[in-house]
Design an enzyme around this catalytic site. Structure first.
Site, mmCIF file in Angstrom:
data_model
loop_
_atom_site.group_PDB
_atom_site.id
_atom_site.type_symbol
_atom_site.label_atom_id
_atom_site.label_comp_id
_atom_site.label_asym_id
_atom_site.label_seq_id
_atom_site.Cartn_x
_atom_site.Cartn_y
_atom_site.Cartn_z
ATOM 1 N N MET A 324 0.828 -1.209 0.000
ATOM 2 C CA MET A 324 0.000 0.000 0.000
ATOM 3 C C MET A 324 0.861 1.257 0.000
ATOM 4 S SD MET A 324 -2.932 -1.218 -0.252
ATOM 5 C CE MET A 324 -3.957 0.212 -0.077
ATOM 6 N N VAL A 400 1.889 0.819 7.763
ATOM 7 C CA VAL A 400 2.721 -0.263 8.313
ATOM 8 C C VAL A 400 1.799 -1.452 8.618
ATOM 9 C CG1 VAL A 400 4.418 1.348 9.238
ATOM 10 C CG2 VAL A 400 2.553 0.595 10.714
ATOM 11 N N GLU A 402 -0.710 -4.177 10.154
ATOM 12 C CA GLU A 402 -1.973 -3.929 10.867
ATOM 13 C C GLU A 402 -1.805 -4.304 12.340
ATOM 14 O OE1 GLU A 402 -4.168 -2.239 9.588
ATOM 15 O OE2 GLU A 402 -6.218 -2.939 9.839
ATOM 16 N N SER A 429 -7.152 -0.908 7.492
ATOM 17 C CA SER A 429 -8.416 -1.362 6.898
ATOM 18 C C SER A 429 -9.369 -1.901 7.947
ATOM 19 C CB SER A 429 -8.173 -2.392 5.798
ATOM 20 O OG SER A 429 -7.104 -3.228 6.092
ATOM 21 N N HIS A 450 -8.388 5.465 3.841
ATOM 22 C CA HIS A 450 -8.360 4.057 3.440
ATOM 23 C C HIS A 450 -8.260 3.967 1.922
ATOM 24 C CE1 HIS A 450 -10.713 -0.011 3.338
ATOM 25 N NE2 HIS A 450 -9.427 -0.186 3.220
HETATM 26 P P1 NAD Z 1 2.697 -4.826 3.711
HETATM 27 O O1 NAD Z 1 3.028 -5.927 4.633
HETATM 28 O O2 NAD Z 1 2.823 -5.042 2.240
HETATM 29 O O3 NAD Z 1 3.609 -3.569 4.049
HETATM 30 C C1 NAD Z 1 3.835 -3.075 5.335
HETATM 31 C C2 NAD Z 1 5.184 -2.373 5.315
HETATM 32 O O4 NAD Z 1 5.342 -1.666 6.531
HETATM 33 C C3 NAD Z 1 6.374 -3.318 5.188
HETATM 34 O O5 NAD Z 1 7.217 -2.867 4.137
HETATM 35 C C4 NAD Z 1 7.071 -3.196 6.529
HETATM 36 O O6 NAD Z 1 8.481 -3.358 6.442
HETATM 37 C C5 NAD Z 1 6.688 -1.799 6.935
HETATM 38 N N1 NAD Z 1 6.760 -1.560 8.361
HETATM 39 C C6 NAD Z 1 6.340 -2.362 9.362
HETATM 40 N N2 NAD Z 1 6.607 -1.778 10.545
HETATM 41 C C7 NAD Z 1 7.183 -0.596 10.294
HETATM 42 C C8 NAD Z 1 7.689 0.456 11.112
HETATM 43 N N3 NAD Z 1 7.651 0.394 12.431
HETATM 44 N N4 NAD Z 1 8.217 1.530 10.496
HETATM 45 C C9 NAD Z 1 8.294 1.599 9.168
HETATM 46 N N5 NAD Z 1 7.840 0.629 8.356
HETATM 47 C C10 NAD Z 1 7.291 -0.448 8.904
HETATM 48 O O7 NAD Z 1 1.228 -4.345 4.110
HETATM 49 P P2 NAD Z 1 0.135 -3.605 3.219
HETATM 50 O O8 NAD Z 1 -0.696 -4.603 2.550
HETATM 51 O O9 NAD Z 1 0.826 -2.546 2.437
HETATM 52 O O10 NAD Z 1 -0.766 -2.943 4.361
HETATM 53 C C11 NAD Z 1 -0.339 -1.831 5.103
HETATM 54 C C12 NAD Z 1 -1.528 -1.216 5.825
HETATM 55 O O11 NAD Z 1 -2.522 -0.872 4.873
HETATM 56 C C13 NAD Z 1 -2.223 -2.117 6.829
HETATM 57 O O12 NAD Z 1 -2.682 -1.323 7.899
HETATM 58 C C14 NAD Z 1 -3.381 -2.687 6.054
HETATM 59 O O13 NAD Z 1 -4.465 -3.058 6.887
HETATM 60 C C15 NAD Z 1 -3.766 -1.495 5.209
HETATM 61 N N6 NAD Z 1 -4.492 -1.785 3.960
HETATM 62 C C16 NAD Z 1 -4.145 -2.850 3.183
HETATM 63 C C17 NAD Z 1 -4.837 -3.090 2.003
HETATM 64 C C18 NAD Z 1 -4.459 -4.239 1.115
HETATM 65 O O14 NAD Z 1 -5.215 -4.544 0.177
HETATM 66 N N7 NAD Z 1 -3.313 -4.884 1.334
HETATM 67 C C19 NAD Z 1 -5.849 -2.238 1.621
HETATM 68 C C20 NAD Z 1 -6.165 -1.135 2.408
HETATM 69 C C21 NAD Z 1 -5.475 -0.927 3.580
#
Ligand code: NAD
Length: 712
Positions: A324, A400, A402, A429, A450
């Site tokens: 994301m 980051v 969830e 999310s 979101h």
């Molecule tokens: P992801 O696992 O692909 O990416 C998360 C990233 O955050 C990783 O690169 C990780 O290294 C980094 N990270 C973790 N802890 C950290 C910290 N303390 N400081 C800096 N970076 C850190 O996850 P994603 O799918 O991109 O989801 C991220 C957020 O977006 C979540 O809250 C998720 O619920 C939300 N979201 C996801 C989707 C989806 O379809 N995947 C859709 C909407 C919202």
């Protein structure tokens, strides 16, 4: 409205210039003006040639949809289009040469007017598009488009433009034979004038190809075996794609089929009849309401609290460079913002930036961007682990993992650097925004943004207002969504917000059906038949059962006694227990072999034996759509949603709710609230309390209230 000028070369210029509007459109006044102008230039013997153009950046943007909805009377609508058709026909058959000078966008009714010219020259304007996009709003071109375009470029070549609403650049429109010439921007009027001088000098009366004796449709007449095949294949394709849910493409094909075997005058009447029929369908009304009016409202930020100065953005911080975060960084850099992209390790940030590189590389190979622009976009993204680089950002968005504690830490580290009035947004999310805001020293500046995956393709942003989020923060967050070129809906903080919550009712209903012994193939086909992009079981595999199960467990923990399970949750739990969590594991309701297409898992039969009596597809379609609509009504009742428009736009853009229904509340509006309540009550008896109509609907039915004005 339409400026008239007769010059010393006996050329009359009709320049569209509608007062008080940024674009010219076809409405009552402009059609009157056009008919009058045509009478004048045709009747005036001093006029030897006619040049039509626009004094605005675009030619004509199309028909005015407000005007279209002013009447439900088929006779009125028929006469409206036929009056325009008669005037346009008069112009193209008057014998005087007619040239169209097209400075920019020439879409829908605009292109239909342009097709009446004997010569069309367009400016080389990168923003200009040519096409007949009516079908995307459930309509068909009613000003001769389904007849002149195939006569001009051939039946087969015209079908993608008519059936899919494809929009062509000037260069492609030239290649397709829609334009005669493309010239430097600003010189299109001179080019049209020069052509008219030659045409006048030739002395020959100007004629459209289709009015010349012995005219043959390019590429083959409708009666030819080749074209019969084309129509049959197109018919099958439309059916396969739309499951018969969309009348417009069917009617367009009928217009082409029936119109191309007659003379143009008869064909225009045929088209007008289909046009009226199409305009009056609930599908057209639903699509126009949501995809045009409501979408425009959302894009104009109708929900923005007033009195807050517009926030201009120059720099954004994105924390978490995963799926994301990388997408958000790309759309922000594309919109011209500086992006500080933070992750735990430098390589992770670099990997996030590489996502933009990959998107750009694709665009470069397709000629959609230039190397300079591409480099500038990449240069705006700075991957780092250093929070100090957030300094100067007007907003920070965290994406980051969830995890509440992780998000709290990230919030505090960011707030230590950014200005006191900067916004902190979470892309969570599932986690309630008001709870996350507890970690913030400035909860008034904390908001949910979101985004949807993949961010570069999905235009929706669900903006979540927490308990303490200020109006100013909401207004400024909406300014960001607009700056990114995306469409916002605004919802109040609640479990699953709006989109994730109602989306889940669809997949859970599919799983409930499975538990009842409905054939899995029938369930997924019913989803497609309902107009959803993917069947519920296949979709569960895409998002993973594990996620659905995890959210369910958390909800149970948080709600305690107030928790109510849906029957689908037990199926999700069982699949998780078997390790069949979905596509990412290579197994879910489907198997995903490496070298073959996915297919339903054979073990499902043992797990959920088929019931002796299977429901009809229609019964399943009804459940799959009503379950979403009734929960959306609950979101209205609970104040999760603020407007019906947001509900409908969010459903179509967010999870692909069928556009022909106009969104879940438009669906209720079309059915009628009282009739929908009766439907829900019947389904509640058959399938359970999740279908019971909420008090809001009972109350609306009693008071004969509607979600939208009755006429729309
Ligand atoms: P992801 O696992 O692909 O990416 C998360 C990233 O955050 C990783 O690169 C990780 O290294 C980094 N990270 C973790 N802890 C950290 C910290 N303390 N400081 C800096 N970076 C850190 O996850 P994603 O799918 O991109 O989801 C991220 C957020 O977006 C979540 O809250 C998720 O619920 C939300 N979201 C996801 C989707 C989806 O379809 N995947 C859709 C909407 C919202």
């Amino acid at each position: 409205m339409i400026d008239f000028n007769l010059d010393s070369d006996a050329i009359a210029t009709l320049a569209w210039n509608m007062p008080g509007r940024s674009q010219n459109v076809l409405n009552e006044e402009s059609c009157n003006a056009l008919c009058d102008a045509i009478e004048r230039v045709v009747g005036d013997t001093d006029v030897k040639g006619i040049l039509m153009t626009s004094e605005k950046a675009d030619f004509i943007a199309g028909g005015d949809l407000e005007w279209l909805l002013t009447s439900d009377d088929p006779a009125v609508l028929f006469e409206r289009v036929m009056r325009l058709n008669r005037a346009l026909r008069k112009l193209e058959t008057c014998g005087k040469p007619v040239a169209m000078a097209l400075p920019g966008m020439t879409l829908g009714g605009g292109l239909e007017v342009a097709l009446v010219g004997h010569y069309r020259v367009a400016a080389n304007n990168p923003k200009a598009r040519f096409g007949l996009p009516e079908v995307t709003l459930g309509l068909l071109p009613g000003g001769g488009g389904t007849q002149r375009l195939p006569r001009l470029i051939g039946i087969q070549k015209s079908l993608p433009l008519l059936l899919e609403g494809k929009r062509l650049s000037a260069a492609d429109a030239l290649k397709a034979g829609i334009l005669h010439a493309v010239v430097d921007a600003g010189s299109e009027v001179a080019a049209a004038h020069a052509w008219l001088l030659t045409a006048i000098a030739s002395g020959a009366p100007a004629q459209q190809p289709w009015d010349v004796k012995g005219f043959k449709v390019p590429g083959g007449a409708m009666a030819s075996p080749a074209m019969q095949q084309v129509i049959m294949a197109s018919n099958a394709m439309v059916r396969a794609k739309t499951y018969g849910n969309y009348p417009a493409p069917q009617h367009i094909l009928s217009c082409v089929y029936e119109g191309m075997i007659t003379d143009l005058d008869t064909a225009l009447q045929t088209e007008a009849r289909y046009f009226v029929q199409t305009v009056l369908t609930p599908e057209a009304k639903n699509m126009i309401r949501t995809l045009f009016f409501s979408m425009n409202e959302a894009n104009k930020l109708a929900a923005r609290p007033s009195g807050v100065p517009t926030q201009r953005y120059t720099k954004i911080g994105v924390i978490g460079a995963g799926m994301m975060g990388a997408g958000i960084a790309y759309v922000a850099a594309k919109a011209g913002l500086q992006v500080t992209l933070i992750d735990m390790a430098q390589e992770a940030g670099e990997k996030g930036k590489a996502y933009s590189q990959a998107l750009i590389d694709k665009q470069l190979t397709r000629g959609q961007t230039t190397p300079d622009k591409a480099q500038a976009l990449l240069d705006r993204i700075t991957p780092t682990t250093d929070y100090a680089l957030l300094d100067g950002a007007e907003i920070v968005i965290e994406a980051v993992f969830e995890d509440r504690a992780l998000k709290a830490g990230v919030t505090q580290r960011s707030e230590a650097v950014i200005a006191a009035d900067a916004i902190f947004a979470s892309n969570t999310s599932t986690l309630p925004i008001s709870g996350l805001a507890e970690a913030s020293a400035r909860p008034a500046n904390f908001i949910g943004l979101h985004f949807f995956s993949p961010v570069d393709k999905m235009k929706l942003v669900e903006v979540i207002v927490g308990k303490q989020t200020s109006d100013a923060t909401l207004a400024r967050a909406l300014d960001l969504v607009k700056a990114l070129g995306m469409t916002p809906i605004v919802v109040n903080d609640a479990r699953g917000f709006y989109t994730s919550r109602v989306f889940s009712t669809y997949v859970l209903e599919g799983m409930a059906m499975l538990a009842e012994g409905v054939s899995p193939a029938l369930i997924d086909n019913a989803g497609l038949q309902a107009g959803m992009p993917v069947g519920p079981l296949a979709l569960t595999d895409e998002v993973s059962c594990e996620l659905i199960h995890k959210i369910d467990r958390q909800t149970k923990l948080d709600l305690g006694d107030a928790y109510v399970a849906r029957p689908g949750h037990a199926v999700a739990a069982q699949m998780v227990a078997l390790g069949r969590i979905g596509k990412k594991a290579g197994m879910g309701f489907y198997d995903y072999p490496q070298d073959a297409k996915k297919h339903l898992w054979s073990g499902l039969k043992q797990l959920y034996p088929l019931a002796a009596v299977q429901p009809t597809v229609q019964q399943l379609v009804e459940r799959l759509t009503v379950v979403q609509a009734v929960d959306t009504a609950r979101c209205m009742e609970e104040g999760v949603l603020r407007t019906a428009r947001d509900a409908d736009v969010g459903a179509i853009l967010g999870w692909g709710f069928p556009p022909f229904l106009g969104g879940p509340l438009s669906m209720i509006h079309s059915i009628g609230v009282a009739a929908f309540v009766a439907q829900c009550e019947r389904l509640a008896v058959q399938h359970g309390a999740r279908f019971a109509p909420p008090a809001l609907l009972l109350d609306m039915a009693a008071k004969e209230q509607t979600f939208y004005p009755k006429a729309h």
